[in-house]
Design a protein around this motif. Structure first.
Motif, PDB file in Angstrom:
ATOM      1  N   UNK A 118     -31.900 -12.446   0.533  1.00 36.36           N
ATOM      2  CA  UNK A 118     -30.701 -13.046  -0.068  1.00 36.36           C
ATOM      3  C   UNK A 118     -30.699 -12.741  -1.556  1.00 36.36           C
ATOM      4  N   UNK A 119     -29.548 -12.363  -2.068  1.00 36.79           N
ATOM      5  CA  UNK A 119     -29.437 -12.103  -3.499  1.00 36.79           C
ATOM      6  C   UNK A 119     -29.622 -13.391  -4.292  1.00 36.79           C
ATOM      7  N   UNK A 120     -30.002 -13.247  -5.557  1.00 38.66           N
ATOM      8  CA  UNK A 120     -30.138 -14.381  -6.478  1.00 38.66           C
ATOM      9  C   UNK A 120     -29.393 -14.028  -7.765  1.00 38.66           C
ATOM     10  N   UNK A 121     -29.235 -14.987  -8.667  1.00 31.74           N
ATOM     11  CA  UNK A 121     -28.576 -14.669  -9.948  1.00 31.74           C
ATOM     12  C   UNK A 121     -29.280 -13.552 -10.721  1.00 31.74           C
ATOM     13  N   UNK A 122     -30.585 -13.417 -10.510  1.00 32.88           N
ATOM     14  CA  UNK A 122     -31.335 -12.336 -11.151  1.00 32.88           C
ATOM     15  C   UNK A 122     -31.236 -11.091 -10.269  1.00 32.88           C
ATOM     16  N   UNK A 140     -34.330  -9.887  -8.390  1.00 29.76           N
ATOM     17  CA  UNK A 140     -35.079 -10.761  -7.491  1.00 29.76           C
ATOM     18  C   UNK A 140     -34.258 -11.093  -6.248  1.00 29.76           C
ATOM     19  N   UNK A 141     -34.970 -11.241  -5.133  1.00 30.01           N
ATOM     20  CA  UNK A 141     -34.347 -11.597  -3.867  1.00 30.01           C
ATOM     21  C   UNK A 141     -35.198 -12.675  -3.185  1.00 30.01           C
ATOM     22  N   UNK A 142     -34.581 -13.429  -2.310  1.00 23.28           N
ATOM     23  CA  UNK A 142     -35.288 -14.441  -1.520  1.00 23.28           C
ATOM     24  C   UNK A 142     -35.348 -13.958  -0.075  1.00 23.28           C
ATOM     25  N   UNK A 143     -36.548 -13.923   0.483  1.00 22.77           N
ATOM     26  CA  UNK A 143     -36.705 -13.506   1.879  1.00 22.77           C
ATOM     27  C   UNK A 143     -36.284 -14.668   2.780  1.00 22.77           C
ATOM     28  N   UNK A 144     -35.284 -14.435   3.618  1.00 22.99           N
ATOM     29  CA  UNK A 144     -34.821 -15.489   4.527  1.00 22.99           C
ATOM     30  C   UNK A 144     -35.224 -15.212   5.972  1.00 22.99           C
ATOM     31  N   UNK A 145     -35.632 -14.011   6.267  1.00 23.11           N
ATOM     32  CA  UNK A 145     -36.100 -13.670   7.611  1.00 23.11           C
ATOM     33  C   UNK A 145     -37.203 -12.629   7.480  1.00 23.11           C
ATOM     34  N   UNK A 146     -38.380 -12.963   8.004  1.00 22.28           N
ATOM     35  CA  UNK A 146     -39.510 -12.047   7.917  1.00 22.28           C
ATOM     36  C   UNK A 146     -40.576 -12.513   6.953  1.00 22.28           C
ATOM     37  N   UNK A 147     -40.655 -13.828   6.728  1.00 20.65           N
ATOM     38  CA  UNK A 147     -41.621 -14.337   5.752  1.00 20.65           C
ATOM     39  C   UNK A 147     -43.068 -14.102   6.168  1.00 20.65           C
ATOM     40  N   UNK A 148     -43.351 -14.133   7.470  1.00 20.93           N
ATOM     41  CA  UNK A 148     -44.723 -13.859   7.919  1.00 20.93           C
ATOM     42  C   UNK A 148     -45.114 -12.424   7.584  1.00 20.93           C
ATOM     43  N   UNK A 192     -45.877  -0.330   1.048  1.00 19.53           N
ATOM     44  CA  UNK A 192     -45.460  -0.696  -0.310  1.00 19.53           C
ATOM     45  C   UNK A 192     -43.940  -0.755  -0.434  1.00 19.53           C
ATOM     46  N   UNK A 193     -43.261   0.029   0.364  1.00 20.66           N
ATOM     47  CA  UNK A 193     -41.798   0.009   0.394  1.00 20.66           C
ATOM     48  C   UNK A 193     -41.374  -0.224   1.836  1.00 20.66           C
ATOM     49  N   UNK A 194     -40.597  -1.290   2.062  1.00 18.50           N
ATOM     50  CA  UNK A 194     -40.187  -1.626   3.430  1.00 18.50           C
ATOM     51  C   UNK A 194     -38.671  -1.807   3.474  1.00 18.50           C
ATOM     52  N   UNK A 195     -38.062  -1.585   4.630  1.00 15.43           N
ATOM     53  CA  UNK A 195     -36.603  -1.721   4.743  1.00 15.43           C
ATOM     54  C   UNK A 195     -36.165  -3.181   4.658  1.00 15.43           C
ATOM     55  N   UNK A 196     -35.032  -3.405   4.022  1.00 12.05           N
ATOM     56  CA  UNK A 196     -34.473  -4.751   3.890  1.00 12.05           C
ATOM     57  C   UNK A 196     -32.966  -4.698   4.134  1.00 12.05           C
ATOM     58  N   UNK A 197     -32.451  -5.776   4.676  1.00 13.01           N
ATOM     59  CA  UNK A 197     -31.007  -5.976   4.773  1.00 13.01           C
ATOM     60  C   UNK A 197     -30.649  -7.072   3.782  1.00 13.01           C
ATOM     61  N   UNK A 198     -29.699  -6.778   2.899  1.00 16.16           N
ATOM     62  CA  UNK A 198     -29.342  -7.713   1.837  1.00 16.16           C
ATOM     63  C   UNK A 198     -28.099  -8.500   2.234  1.00 16.16           C
ATOM     64  N   UNK A 199     -28.191  -9.832   2.156  1.00 14.12           N
ATOM     65  CA  UNK A 199     -27.023 -10.687   2.369  1.00 14.12           C
ATOM     66  C   UNK A 199     -26.716 -11.387   1.058  1.00 14.12           C
TER      67      UNK A 199
END
Length: 331
Positions: free
Chosen positions: A32-36, A39-47, A83-90
């Motif tokens: 998830x995007x943040x004001x910064x 920076x992003x917040x992981x909402x799925x895949x925290x483990x 070190x680099x992994x795929x992400x989907x940004x919401x």
């Protein structure tokens, strides 16, 4: 958060898989995007994200003093693969809820029954507040299920919350919520159970809210108590969701329910509720006794067995007298 995930999840097994196979690109992290913008917040895949942090010994992992203990340390090449992994940004909470609901309610990676219910409760309340005529149906469409698939978990969770917060059944309700929620959810699919605790046949959102204020505390307490071990017992009376149908029939029958309360034996209470005639019941008992007689040599006999047999003998004599008295009285 990192320490909690390491303590409560089997991250070492996941780490071994990543070292051997890298990160599976077909299961990207959802962030998830943040004001910064950096920076992003992981909402799925925290483990998976926590595992990567510990493997790469990021600042957070070092600060938490977390590391994996492998017999053979991973190579630099293996670590480079993660070190680099795929992400989907919401970009919005609505996107997050829609994705999580579809994935974990109707999708292939389902949550526990309790986690589903908590999510669905939030969505239903939000839909109702937004003016939805049928919030159960509308939420169901979003998460890939039907109105029934939403209403059931919602009703189960809301009923427990009322028991906990309004009816002074907090400890038992919390135990059921934490340890037996799946069975509780199944119980409320039973019309007999719903009627017994005061929910009745309420189906729409407004009717359910009304019924939740009319629950029978004594009856609800009885059902919740039957889901958790009582003092001096190791197991709950209702141990398996497969017994829900039988349990519902017992609750709907006054004599069977009384037998359940007195003897705390669901099988025995079910015999009262099964509608058999007295001769049928006596024949079944006789068969059981015949089986005991045939196999008496397989049991060790002591004073307690002699006392139990004597008690059975006396009860049989009493039954014989009662039956004869009834017959004589009718004549």
């Amino acid at each position: 958060m990192l320490s909690w995930l390491e303590e409560t999840s089997n991250l070492e097994e996941l780490a071994s898989s990543m070292i051997q196979n890298g990160f599976f690109d077909h299961e990207p992290l959802i962030v998830r995007t943040t004001p910064d913008p950096q920076k992003y917040v992981v909402v799925e895949g925290n483990r998976r994200f926590a595992t990567i942090q510990i493997l790469l010994q990021t600042d957070a992992a070092v600060a938490a003093d977390l590391e994996f203990d492998f017999e053979v340390e991973p190579t630099a090449e293996q670590l480079d693969l993660i070190r680099v992994v795929p992400c989907v940004v919401v970009t919005s909470d609505a996107e997050v809820r829609k994705f999580l609901g579809y994935r974990h309610i109707g999708g292939i990676k389902t949550w526990s029954a309790e986690a589903k219910a908590r999510y669905l409760e939030t969505e239903v309340e939000g839909a109702a507040a937004a003016g939805s005529v049928n919030p159960f149906k509308d939420v169901g469409k979003r998460v890939g299920t039907n109105a029934l698939g939403v209403r059931g978990p919602y009703l189960a969770l809301k009923t427990l919350k009322v028991a906990r917060d309004d009816l002074d059944l907090g400890e038992t309700a919390r135990t059921v919520l934490r340890e037996r929620f799946g069975v509780w959810n199944r119980l409320l699919n039973s019309a007999e159970v719903r009627t017994f605790i005061g929910l009745g046949d309420a189906m729409d959102y407004a009717a359910i809210q009304s019924r939740l204020t009319q629950l029978s505390r004594p009856n609800l307490k009885m059902v919740l108590d039957d889901l958790v071990p009582q003092a001096g017992t190791r197991l709950a009376l209702l141990q398996d969701s497969r017994d829900v149908t039988t349990y519902g029939r017992v609750l709907a029958n006054d004599a069977a329910r009384e037998a359940l309360i007195v003897y705390r034996d669901l099988d025995l209470a079910a015999q009262v509720a099964d509608g058999s005639t007295l001769p049928q019941k006596l024949r079944n008992i006789t068969k059981s006794l015949d089986l005991l007689v045939r196999n008496i040599d397989s049991f060790e006999i002591g004073s307690s067995e002699v006392e139990a047999a004597a008690s059975l003998f006396n009860m049989a004599r009493s039954l014989n007298v009662l039956v004869k008295d009834r017959l004589d009285g009718e004549d």
